[in-house]
Write a protein that holds these residues in place. Structure first.
Motif, PDB file in Angstrom:
ATOM      1  N   PRO A  42       0.840  -1.204   0.000  1.00 25.69           N
ATOM      2  CA  PRO A  42       0.000   0.000   0.000  1.00 25.69           C
ATOM      3  C   PRO A  42       0.876   1.255   0.000  1.00 25.69           C
ATOM      4  O   PRO A  42       1.963   1.254   0.569  1.00 25.69           O
ATOM      5  N   LEU A  43       0.410   2.297  -0.659  1.00 25.23           N
ATOM      6  CA  LEU A  43       1.066   3.602  -0.634  1.00 25.23           C
ATOM      7  C   LEU A  43       0.087   4.548   0.041  1.00 25.23           C
ATOM      8  O   LEU A  43      -0.874   5.009  -0.586  1.00 25.23           O
ATOM      9  N   ASP A  44       0.328   4.792   1.324  1.00 23.54           N
ATOM     10  CA  ASP A  44      -0.624   5.526   2.153  1.00 23.54           C
ATOM     11  C   ASP A  44      -1.984   4.851   1.966  1.00 23.54           C
ATOM     12  O   ASP A  44      -2.055   3.633   1.950  1.00 23.54           O
ATOM     13  N   SER A  45      -3.053   5.600   1.798  1.00 21.33           N
ATOM     14  CA  SER A  45      -4.359   4.961   1.617  1.00 21.33           C
ATOM     15  C   SER A  45      -4.871   5.124   0.193  1.00 21.33           C
ATOM     16  O   SER A  45      -5.947   4.650  -0.131  1.00 21.33           O
ATOM     17  N   TYR A  46      -4.072   5.765  -0.660  1.00 24.37           N
ATOM     18  CA  TYR A  46      -4.608   6.122  -1.973  1.00 24.37           C
ATOM     19  C   TYR A  46      -4.104   5.274  -3.135  1.00 24.37           C
ATOM     20  O   TYR A  46      -4.576   5.442  -4.257  1.00 24.37           O
ATOM     21  N   ALA A  47      -3.150   4.366  -2.919  1.00 25.54           N
ATOM     22  CA  ALA A  47      -2.625   3.595  -4.048  1.00 25.54           C
ATOM     23  C   ALA A  47      -2.022   2.275  -3.580  1.00 25.54           C
ATOM     24  O   ALA A  47      -1.741   2.092  -2.399  1.00 25.54           O
ATOM     25  N   ILE A  48      -1.827   1.380  -4.525  1.00 25.90           N
ATOM     26  CA  ILE A  48      -1.098   0.132  -4.319  1.00 25.90           C
ATOM     27  C   ILE A  48       0.057   0.157  -5.302  1.00 25.90           C
ATOM     28  O   ILE A  48      -0.142   0.443  -6.489  1.00 25.90           O
ATOM     29  N   ILE A  73       6.918   5.087 -10.075  1.00 25.85           N
ATOM     30  CA  ILE A  73       7.516   5.820  -8.963  1.00 25.85           C
ATOM     31  C   ILE A  73       8.998   5.449  -8.888  1.00 25.85           C
ATOM     32  O   ILE A  73       9.343   4.357  -8.430  1.00 25.85           O
ATOM     33  N   PRO A  74       9.888   6.327  -9.356  1.00 26.50           N
ATOM     34  CA  PRO A  74      11.313   6.015  -9.327  1.00 26.50           C
ATOM     35  C   PRO A  74      11.862   5.732  -7.927  1.00 26.50           C
ATOM     36  O   PRO A  74      12.731   4.878  -7.766  1.00 26.50           O
ATOM     37  N   TYR A  75      11.382   6.420  -6.909  1.00 24.47           N
ATOM     38  CA  TYR A  75      11.897   6.232  -5.551  1.00 24.47           C
ATOM     39  C   TYR A  75      11.773   4.779  -5.100  1.00 24.47           C
ATOM     40  O   TYR A  75      12.654   4.259  -4.422  1.00 24.47           O
ATOM     41  N   THR A  76      10.681   4.117  -5.474  1.00 20.20           N
ATOM     42  CA  THR A  76      10.452   2.722  -5.073  1.00 20.20           C
ATOM     43  C   THR A  76      10.680   1.738  -6.227  1.00 20.20           C
ATOM     44  O   THR A  76      10.463   0.547  -6.061  1.00 20.20           O
ATOM     45  N   ASN A  77      11.111   2.250  -7.395  1.00 17.21           N
ATOM     46  CA  ASN A  77      11.280   1.414  -8.594  1.00 17.21           C
ATOM     47  C   ASN A  77      10.062   0.525  -8.803  1.00 17.21           C
ATOM     48  O   ASN A  77      10.157  -0.703  -8.852  1.00 17.21           O
ATOM     49  N   SER A  78       8.929   1.187  -8.919  1.00 20.16           N
ATOM     50  CA  SER A  78       7.665   0.453  -8.967  1.00 20.16           C
ATOM     51  C   SER A  78       6.681   1.089  -9.933  1.00 20.16           C
ATOM     52  O   SER A  78       6.853   2.212 -10.391  1.00 20.16           O
ATOM     53  N   ILE A  79       5.627   0.322 -10.179  1.00 20.64           N
ATOM     54  CA  ILE A  79       4.463   0.802 -10.901  1.00 20.64           C
ATOM     55  C   ILE A  79       3.335   0.789  -9.875  1.00 20.64           C
ATOM     56  O   ILE A  79       3.262  -0.115  -9.038  1.00 20.64           O
ATOM     57  N   ALA A  80       2.487   1.810  -9.898  1.00 19.57           N
ATOM     58  CA  ALA A  80       1.428   1.918  -8.893  1.00 19.57           C
ATOM     59  C   ALA A  80       0.089   2.200  -9.556  1.00 19.57           C
ATOM     60  O   ALA A  80       0.033   2.787 -10.637  1.00 19.57           O
ATOM     61  N   VAL A  81      -0.970   1.785  -8.872  1.00 17.88           N
ATOM     62  CA  VAL A  81      -2.328   2.049  -9.326  1.00 17.88           C
ATOM     63  C   VAL A  81      -3.009   2.880  -8.252  1.00 17.88           C
ATOM     64  O   VAL A  81      -3.045   2.489  -7.083  1.00 17.88           O
ATOM     65  N   VAL A  82      -3.530   4.020  -8.645  1.00 14.05           N
ATOM     66  CA  VAL A  82      -4.178   4.945  -7.718  1.00 14.05           C
ATOM     67  C   VAL A  82      -5.609   4.471  -7.462  1.00 14.05           C
ATOM     68  O   VAL A  82      -6.349   4.157  -8.395  1.00 14.05           O
ATOM     69  N   LEU A  83      -5.993   4.412  -6.180  1.00 14.69           N
ATOM     70  CA  LEU A  83      -7.325   3.953  -5.782  1.00 14.69           C
ATOM     71  C   LEU A  83      -8.262   5.103  -5.430  1.00 14.69           C
ATOM     72  O   LEU A  83      -9.467   4.992  -5.597  1.00 14.69           O
ATOM     73  N   GLU A  84      -7.706   6.177  -4.902  1.00 14.56           N
ATOM     74  CA  GLU A  84      -8.497   7.328  -4.436  1.00 14.56           C
ATOM     75  C   GLU A  84      -7.908   8.610  -5.018  1.00 14.56           C
ATOM     76  O   GLU A  84      -6.703   8.684  -5.242  1.00 14.56           O
ATOM     77  N   PRO A  85      -8.739   9.642  -5.228  1.00 17.03           N
ATOM     78  CA  PRO A  85      -8.194  10.918  -5.703  1.00 17.03           C
ATOM     79  C   PRO A  85      -7.160  11.457  -4.707  1.00 17.03           C
ATOM     80  O   PRO A  85      -7.340  11.327  -3.497  1.00 17.03           O
ATOM     81  N   VAL A  86      -6.090  12.039  -5.223  1.00 11.81           N
ATOM     82  CA  VAL A  86      -5.046  12.593  -4.361  1.00 11.81           C
ATOM     83  C   VAL A  86      -4.565  13.914  -4.957  1.00 11.81           C
ATOM     84  O   VAL A  86      -4.354  14.019  -6.162  1.00 11.81           O
ATOM     85  N   GLU A  87      -4.440  14.916  -4.099  1.00 15.68           N
ATOM     86  CA  GLU A  87      -4.007  16.243  -4.535  1.00 15.68           C
ATOM     87  C   GLU A  87      -2.503  16.298  -4.784  1.00 15.68           C
ATOM     88  O   GLU A  87      -2.046  16.961  -5.696  1.00 15.68           O
ATOM     89  N   LYS A  88      -1.715  15.623  -3.933  1.00 11.43           N
ATOM     90  CA  LYS A  88      -0.259  15.630  -4.083  1.00 11.43           C
ATOM     91  C   LYS A  88       0.287  14.262  -3.722  1.00 11.43           C
ATOM     92  O   LYS A  88       0.228  13.841  -2.577  1.00 11.43           O
ATOM     93  N   ILE A  89       0.818  13.569  -4.717  1.00 13.51           N
ATOM     94  CA  ILE A  89       1.419  12.259  -4.495  1.00 13.51           C
ATOM     95  C   ILE A  89       2.692  12.446  -3.681  1.00 13.51           C
ATOM     96  O   ILE A  89       3.479  13.354  -3.942  1.00 13.51           O
TER      97      ILE A  89
END
Length: 123
Positions: A42-48, A73-89
């Motif tokens: 999980p990435l906070d509550s807004y993405a996996i 996301i280069p910091y985690t060398n990953s691909i992510a899927v956003v689940l909830e709207p987010v103002e600032k990743i």
């Protein structure tokens, strides 16, 4: 390119479309490693996010995201899927695609669960 994220038992968790014109360097990097083993987190509550084991790059910075956005996301060398709207990743990221299937199965994933990221087959 259409991709799938699968559990190790072969069940599809998500399907998405990646667009070369949105992030051409990352598109080539990801395309070259598929199929790839990954782990879900999980990435906070807004993405996996799914670790890829390959270095991805920041191309066009992307800060606001909506449900179904697929980002790298280069910091985690990953691909992510956003689940909830987010103002600032929280981490610098680049938009690369959009989910084409329901996002609900992503919410059931366990932290660190092994996954496979692969091209969608046309069988």
């Amino acid at each position: 390119m259409q991709i799938r994220i699968l559990r190790l038992d072969g069940s599809v968790v998500l399907e998405a479309e990646l667009y070369r014109e949105w992030a051409p360097l990352n598109y080539e990097i990801i395309s070259a490693i598929l199929p790839a083993k990954a782990r879900a987190y999980p990435l906070d509550s807004y993405a996996i996010y799914f670790t890829l084991g390959v270095r991805v790059l920041l191309e066009k910075p992307y800060e606001q995201a909506g449900p179904g956005d697929v980002i790298v996301i280069p910091y985690t060398n990953s691909i992510a899927v956003v689940l909830e709207p987010v103002e600032k990743i929280r981490f610098k990221s680049t938009l690369i695609g959009k989910a084409t299937s329901n996002l609900e199965l992503l919410r059931e994933l366990k932290k660190g669960e092994p996954m496979i990221v692969d091209r969608k087959s046309w069988r």
